[in-house]
Write an enzyme that holds these catalytic residues in place. Structure first.
Site, PDB file in Angstrom:
ATOM      1  N   ARG A 239       0.863  -1.175   0.000  1.00  0.00           N
ATOM      2  CA  ARG A 239       0.000   0.000   0.000  1.00  0.00           C
ATOM      3  C   ARG A 239       0.899   1.224   0.000  1.00  0.00           C
ATOM      4  NH1 ARG A 239      -3.440  -2.830  -1.629  1.00  0.00           N
ATOM      5  NH2 ARG A 239      -5.513  -3.251  -0.758  1.00  0.00           N
ATOM      6  N   GLU A 268      -2.950   8.179  -4.138  1.00  0.00           N
ATOM      7  CA  GLU A 268      -3.330   7.312  -5.230  1.00  0.00           C
ATOM      8  C   GLU A 268      -4.700   7.759  -5.725  1.00  0.00           C
ATOM      9  OE1 GLU A 268      -3.944   2.662  -5.303  1.00  0.00           O
ATOM     10  OE2 GLU A 268      -1.921   3.164  -4.650  1.00  0.00           O
ATOM     11  N   HIS A 287      -1.368   0.632  -9.736  1.00  0.00           N
ATOM     12  CA  HIS A 287      -1.976  -0.370  -8.840  1.00  0.00           C
ATOM     13  C   HIS A 287      -2.579  -1.535  -9.645  1.00  0.00           C
ATOM     14  CE1 HIS A 287      -3.859  -0.774  -4.558  1.00  0.00           C
ATOM     15  NE2 HIS A 287      -3.573  -1.959  -5.078  1.00  0.00           N
TER      16      HIS A 287
END
Ligand code: DGY
Length: 331
Positions: A239, A268, A287
């Site tokens: 993460r 993000e 991602h």
């Protein structure tokens, strides 16, 4: 009457069809996540929620949903977008999709490692920008992968798959995890358990595979980068907030860190003018570690399985809060 559910994005048909066939589903069709007010409006009165990691599930959302909400199924193995204790307090089981994306995610982590070590994107830019004039003895010299030391932070399913790949490339593998692997697993994976300090000091590559928790937020900060080998390469498929992005930017600028391969970022999404993207040795992808056709199909099937089990009042196949079933009034 079919139970009402909210599905916050179109997921692969392998799972979506199961949900649409068995429920009265409100499917958010947009490419972007539902805005917060839309999410809160649409969740009102549903019995099941199929959420994504882009949806924040907290007390506010649970209040907006109402007391009839029976299950939350997250289309991801990670669940840091969900306030799990808040769900547990309300007797709501939460499901995730462990196992099916392990190898696919490790494949991408290793691909990032290789790409940054051997400067693949810089080479590709060199050709595309018509800067390739001749073979050059010093052109785009990278780092050897074979014989290098890989430090794996977080030795769960994905971290272990990373170790397998590294071992195939003749790397030495160190790992750090609060739970030590069994001697048999360590031997099979050719991996040595070490304290974080030693992992940082000895690794040529550091790959992150931890959950995001208050303890792991900014695990790699200025201090950690300072304790790493000069020129070490950092890989993150866990993460984004596990790395302090400002500290990483400074470490890349000074050469203390030799490169970074990031599947996850903070913030993000990362905008194209982010300072990290000014560094040619920082490779960022959006991602996509679990983004293979087969894996996303399996994730969709699992997410559907959790949702439908919860709607039927059955135990979820993969609950993240199994303790919810031990409460006096379980869901
Ligand atoms: C996950 O599942 O947590 C990944 O980040 C996306 O697949």
């Amino acid at each position: 009457m079919a139970p009402r559910v909210l599905v916050t994005r179109r997921i692969p048909d392998a799972g979506l069809k199961l949900v649409l066939d068995a429920t009265d589903a409100d499917l958010w069709e947009d490419e972007l996540p539902p805005p917060r007010d839309e999410l809160l409006r649409r969740v009102a009165g549903v019995e099941g929620l199929l959420s994504l990691l882009t949806d924040r599930v907290d007390d506010e959302l649970l209040d907006a949903a109402g007391g009839q909400l029976k299950v939350i199924s997250n289309f991801a193995v990670g669940f840091d977008n969900i306030d799990v204790p808040a769900c547990t307090r309300r007797g709501i089981p939460v499901g995730n999709t462990p196992g099916v994306l392990t190898e696919t995610t490790a494949d991408l982590a290793f691909a990032l490692l290789m790409a940054v070590a051997r400067r693949l994107t810089e080479g590709y830019d060199h050709v595309r920008q018509d800067r390739w004039k001749t073979w050059g003895p010093m052109l785009l010299l990278g780092r050897d992968i074979h014989g290098a030391t890989l430090g794996i932070v977080g030795f769960g399913r994905i971290g272990r798959e990373m170790a397998k790949r590294a071992s195939g490339f003749g790397m030495r593998v160190l790992y750090h995890d609060v739970h030590r692997a069994s001697p048999d697993d360590e031997a099979a994976l050719n991996a040595e358990s070490v304290e974080m300090d030693r992992l940082l000091a000895e690794s040529d590559f550091v790959s992150l595979h931890t959950n995001l928790t208050p303890e792991t937020e900014h695990l790699l900060d200025a201090d950690a980068f300072g304790r790493m080998k000069r020129g070490a390469i950092v890989i993150n498929t866990s993460r984004g907030p596990v790395i302090d992005p400002d500290a990483l930017e400074r470490a890349l600028a000074s050469g203390q860190i030799g490169g970074a391969g990031l599947d996850v970022t903070d913030p993000e999404p990362m905008r194209a003018d982010h300072p990290l993207l000014h560094h040619p040795n920082c490779l960022v992808v959006p991602h996509i570690a679990s983004a293979s056709v087969a894996t996303r199909d399996r994730m969709a099937e699992m997410a559907a399985g959790n949702l439908l089990s919860g709607l039927r009042g059955e135990r979820l196949p993969t609950p993240v809060n199994p303790e919810v079933y031990d409460q006096p009034n379980p869901a």
